[in-house]
Design a protein around this motif. Structure first.
Motif, PDB file in Angstrom:
ATOM      1  N   THR A 124       8.727  -8.694   4.182  1.00  0.00           N
ATOM      2  CA  THR A 124       8.488  -7.340   4.958  1.00  0.00           C
ATOM      3  C   THR A 124       7.242  -7.650   5.982  1.00  0.00           C
ATOM      4  O   THR A 124       6.306  -8.103   5.638  1.00  0.00           O
ATOM      5  CB  THR A 124       8.243  -6.120   4.357  1.00  0.00           C
ATOM      6  OG1 THR A 124       9.405  -5.791   3.582  1.00  0.00           O
ATOM      7  CG2 THR A 124       8.045  -5.153   5.357  1.00  0.00           C
ATOM      8  N   LYS A 126       5.541  -5.953   8.246  1.00  0.00           N
ATOM      9  CA  LYS A 126       4.659  -4.940   8.158  1.00  0.00           C
ATOM     10  C   LYS A 126       3.662  -5.072   7.021  1.00  0.00           C
ATOM     11  O   LYS A 126       4.465  -4.550   5.585  1.00  0.00           O
ATOM     12  CB  LYS A 126       5.038  -3.441   8.358  1.00  0.00           C
ATOM     13  CG  LYS A 126       5.611  -3.124   9.723  1.00  0.00           C
ATOM     14  CD  LYS A 126       6.177  -1.998   9.716  1.00  0.00           C
ATOM     15  CE  LYS A 126       6.649  -1.726  11.271  1.00  0.00           C
ATOM     16  NZ  LYS A 126       7.133  -0.264  11.504  1.00  0.00           N
ATOM     17  N   ASP A 127       2.375  -5.165   7.016  1.00  0.00           N
ATOM     18  CA  ASP A 127       1.628  -5.500   5.694  1.00  0.00           C
ATOM     19  C   ASP A 127       1.690  -4.144   4.759  1.00  0.00           C
ATOM     20  O   ASP A 127       1.650  -4.037   3.550  1.00  0.00           O
ATOM     21  CB  ASP A 127       0.163  -5.705   6.059  1.00  0.00           C
ATOM     22  CG  ASP A 127      -0.162  -7.168   6.575  1.00  0.00           C
ATOM     23  OD1 ASP A 127       0.771  -7.669   7.038  1.00  0.00           O
ATOM     24  OD2 ASP A 127      -1.484  -7.310   6.993  1.00  0.00           O
ATOM     25  N   SER A 128       1.511  -3.122   5.353  1.00  0.00           N
ATOM     26  CA  SER A 128       1.604  -1.645   4.673  1.00  0.00           C
ATOM     27  C   SER A 128       2.832  -1.611   3.719  1.00  0.00           C
ATOM     28  O   SER A 128       2.911  -0.782   2.736  1.00  0.00           O
ATOM     29  CB  SER A 128       1.318  -0.562   5.516  1.00  0.00           C
ATOM     30  OG  SER A 128       2.568  -0.454   6.667  1.00  0.00           O
ATOM     31  N   LYS A 129       3.941  -2.176   4.122  1.00  0.00           N
ATOM     32  CA  LYS A 129       5.171  -1.974   3.330  1.00  0.00           C
ATOM     33  C   LYS A 129       5.492  -3.131   2.234  1.00  0.00           C
ATOM     34  O   LYS A 129       6.353  -2.915   1.780  1.00  0.00           O
ATOM     35  CB  LYS A 129       6.311  -1.985   4.423  1.00  0.00           C
ATOM     36  CG  LYS A 129       6.482  -0.745   5.122  1.00  0.00           C
ATOM     37  CD  LYS A 129       7.601  -0.496   6.033  1.00  0.00           C
ATOM     38  CE  LYS A 129       7.880   0.734   6.788  1.00  0.00           C
ATOM     39  NZ  LYS A 129       8.833   0.890   7.533  1.00  0.00           N
ATOM     40  N   ARG A 130       4.595  -3.952   2.180  1.00  0.00           N
ATOM     41  CA  ARG A 130       4.804  -5.205   1.135  1.00  0.00           C
ATOM     42  C   ARG A 130       4.183  -4.689  -0.086  1.00  0.00           C
ATOM     43  O   ARG A 130       3.298  -3.934  -0.535  1.00  0.00           O
ATOM     44  CB  ARG A 130       3.846  -6.342   1.473  1.00  0.00           C
ATOM     45  CG  ARG A 130       4.287  -6.973   2.751  1.00  0.00           C
ATOM     46  CD  ARG A 130       3.506  -8.120   3.258  1.00  0.00           C
ATOM     47  NE  ARG A 130       3.621  -8.727   4.572  1.00  0.00           N
ATOM     48  CZ  ARG A 130       2.837  -9.518   5.304  1.00  0.00           C
ATOM     49  NH1 ARG A 130       1.668  -9.884   4.657  1.00  0.00           N
ATOM     50  NH2 ARG A 130       2.987  -9.895   6.737  1.00  0.00           N
ATOM     51  N   THR A 131       4.925  -5.282  -1.174  1.00  0.00           N
ATOM     52  CA  THR A 131       4.251  -4.936  -2.512  1.00  0.00           C
ATOM     53  C   THR A 131       3.869  -6.287  -2.814  1.00  0.00           C
ATOM     54  O   THR A 131       4.277  -7.425  -3.265  1.00  0.00           O
ATOM     55  CB  THR A 131       5.893  -4.788  -3.499  1.00  0.00           C
ATOM     56  OG1 THR A 131       6.520  -3.830  -3.015  1.00  0.00           O
ATOM     57  CG2 THR A 131       5.269  -4.550  -4.826  1.00  0.00           C
ATOM     58  N   ASP A 195       5.072  -2.931  15.442  1.00  0.00           N
ATOM     59  CA  ASP A 195       6.397  -2.954  16.143  1.00  0.00           C
ATOM     60  C   ASP A 195       6.572  -4.244  16.723  1.00  0.00           C
ATOM     61  O   ASP A 195       7.839  -4.417  17.001  1.00  0.00           O
ATOM     62  CB  ASP A 195       6.661  -1.824  16.983  1.00  0.00           C
ATOM     63  CG  ASP A 195       6.766  -0.385  16.078  1.00  0.00           C
ATOM     64  OD1 ASP A 195       7.190  -0.510  14.930  1.00  0.00           O
ATOM     65  OD2 ASP A 195       6.557   0.520  16.657  1.00  0.00           O
ATOM     66  N   THR A 198       7.374  -6.885  14.021  1.00  0.00           N
ATOM     67  CA  THR A 198       8.397  -6.763  13.116  1.00  0.00           C
ATOM     68  C   THR A 198       9.818  -6.963  13.985  1.00  0.00           C
ATOM     69  O   THR A 198       9.618  -6.831  15.321  1.00  0.00           O
ATOM     70  CB  THR A 198       8.643  -5.534  12.546  1.00  0.00           C
ATOM     71  OG1 THR A 198       7.283  -5.318  11.624  1.00  0.00           O
ATOM     72  CG2 THR A 198       9.777  -5.425  11.528  1.00  0.00           C
ATOM     73  N   ASP A 202      17.224  -5.380  11.355  1.00  0.00           N
ATOM     74  CA  ASP A 202      17.041  -5.575   9.967  1.00  0.00           C
ATOM     75  C   ASP A 202      17.478  -7.047   9.689  1.00  0.00           C
ATOM     76  O   ASP A 202      18.748  -7.219   9.635  1.00  0.00           O
ATOM     77  CB  ASP A 202      17.983  -4.694   9.162  1.00  0.00           C
ATOM     78  CG  ASP A 202      17.718  -4.828   7.767  1.00  0.00           C
ATOM     79  OD1 ASP A 202      17.177  -5.512   7.295  1.00  0.00           O
ATOM     80  OD2 ASP A 202      18.242  -3.788   6.927  1.00  0.00           O
ATOM     81  N   ASP A 229       9.209  -8.439  -3.647  1.00  0.00           N
ATOM     82  CA  ASP A 229      10.073  -8.148  -2.593  1.00  0.00           C
ATOM     83  C   ASP A 229      11.194  -9.145  -2.450  1.00  0.00           C
ATOM     84  O   ASP A 229      12.323  -8.965  -1.880  1.00  0.00           O
ATOM     85  CB  ASP A 229       9.381  -8.159  -1.237  1.00  0.00           C
ATOM     86  CG  ASP A 229       8.441  -7.096  -1.197  1.00  0.00           C
ATOM     87  OD1 ASP A 229       8.712  -5.829  -2.045  1.00  0.00           O
ATOM     88  OD2 ASP A 229       7.496  -6.905  -0.375  1.00  0.00           O
TER      89      ASP A 229
END
Length: 277
Positions: A124, A126-131, A195, A198, A202, A229
């Motif tokens: 992913t 976007k950093d904020s959406k990575r696990t 935005d 990324t 998808d 991920d």
């Protein structure tokens, strides 16, 4: 060497002869730096020609004002690959964010690709959406770390093992020929806007699974890309070997010997798959 496209010249480096392997670097890393890491591994395998590409804003390829987002970078990467391969089949390698680009190539050109290797893949953008796990230092080396320059020390935030070899790699990253201030400014304009950083589509929504031999290597202590991920993508890659190394951050510290073995086995599977047609 240069690949001349309509509005930009893409720098690349070539090693060896044989079946084409296209290698895409991590964000901000040059083809030269990538080659310094991967050539000791790939040059052990006979019958493959490795092409290391500098995407826009990386190494010797300048960024351009009209390249404003990740989609356009991917378009240029694909156009360059198309020109370099001339319709020939190839094998694809993506390192870190280069694995994100590699999956973009799979999305558009899977019918031409005989195998895929992703090392510490960014899944992913976007950093904020990575696990990701918290930063953990398993092996410290305070005496040698104290000798690093500030720019070198900053890179230790993605390292779990401060071995001598790892510190040498950190120094090489900080001192690489990365195109200087202009390339840094170009990359910052993209990465600072989620935005733009990324893809607009998808990239992992494939029309059908990628059925060629695949290798995915991750680090248990990788606090940049994580490892969980990547596991979620395995349905897209039915022929994938998934490896999770303990004692490994984003630089897969001290794992070259094991990676060499895994790469050799993966390329054997690639050749076997080709021969079985």
């Amino acid at each position: 060497m240069e690949c001349s496209l309509k509005n930009i010249k893409i720098s690349y480096e070539v090693y060896g002869k044989g079946q084409l392997i296209i290698i895409l670097p991590g964000w901000g890393n040059s083809a030269s730096l990538s080659a310094s890491w991967w050539e000791p591994i790939f040059q052990q395998q006979q019958g493959f020609q490795r092409i290391y590409i500098d995407p826009p804003g990386h190494g010797k390829t300048p960024g351009k004002d009209w390249i404003t987002n990740q989609d356009k970078i991917l378009d240029i990467i694909i156009e360059c690959i198309d020109k370099l391969t001339q319709g020939k089949r190839f094998v694809l390698v993506g390192h870190s964010l280069g694995a994100y680009h590699a999956r973009g190539v799979i999305y558009h050109r899977s019918n031409l690709i005989d195998g895929l290797f992703m090392a510490v893949p960014i899944i992913t953008a976007k950093d904020s959406k990575r696990t990701v796990p918290p930063h953990t230092i398993l092996v410290d080396n305070p005496a040698e770390v104290a000798k690093l320059m500030p720019a070198e020390s900053k890179m230790l935030r993605i390292v779990a093992v401060q071995s001598r070899d790892t510190l040498d790699r950190v120094i090489a990253m900080a001192r690489q020929d990365d195109g200087g201030v202009e390339n840094s400014k170009f990359l910052e304009k993209i990465i600072e806007v989620p935005d733009k950083y990324t893809f607009s589509f998808d990239v992992d929504s494939l029309s059908e699974p990628f059925l060629k031999p695949t290798l995915i290597i991750t680090g248990r202590q990788d606090n940049m890309a994580g490892y969980q991920d990547a596991w979620k993508l395995l349905d897209n890659y039915p022929r994938a070997t998934y490896v999770l190394f303990d004692r490994a951050g984003h630089l897969l510290e001290d794992k070259d010997l094991m990676i060499s073995i895994l790469v050799a086995e993966w390329l054997d599977r690639v050749q076997e798959s080709k021969d079985s047609k």
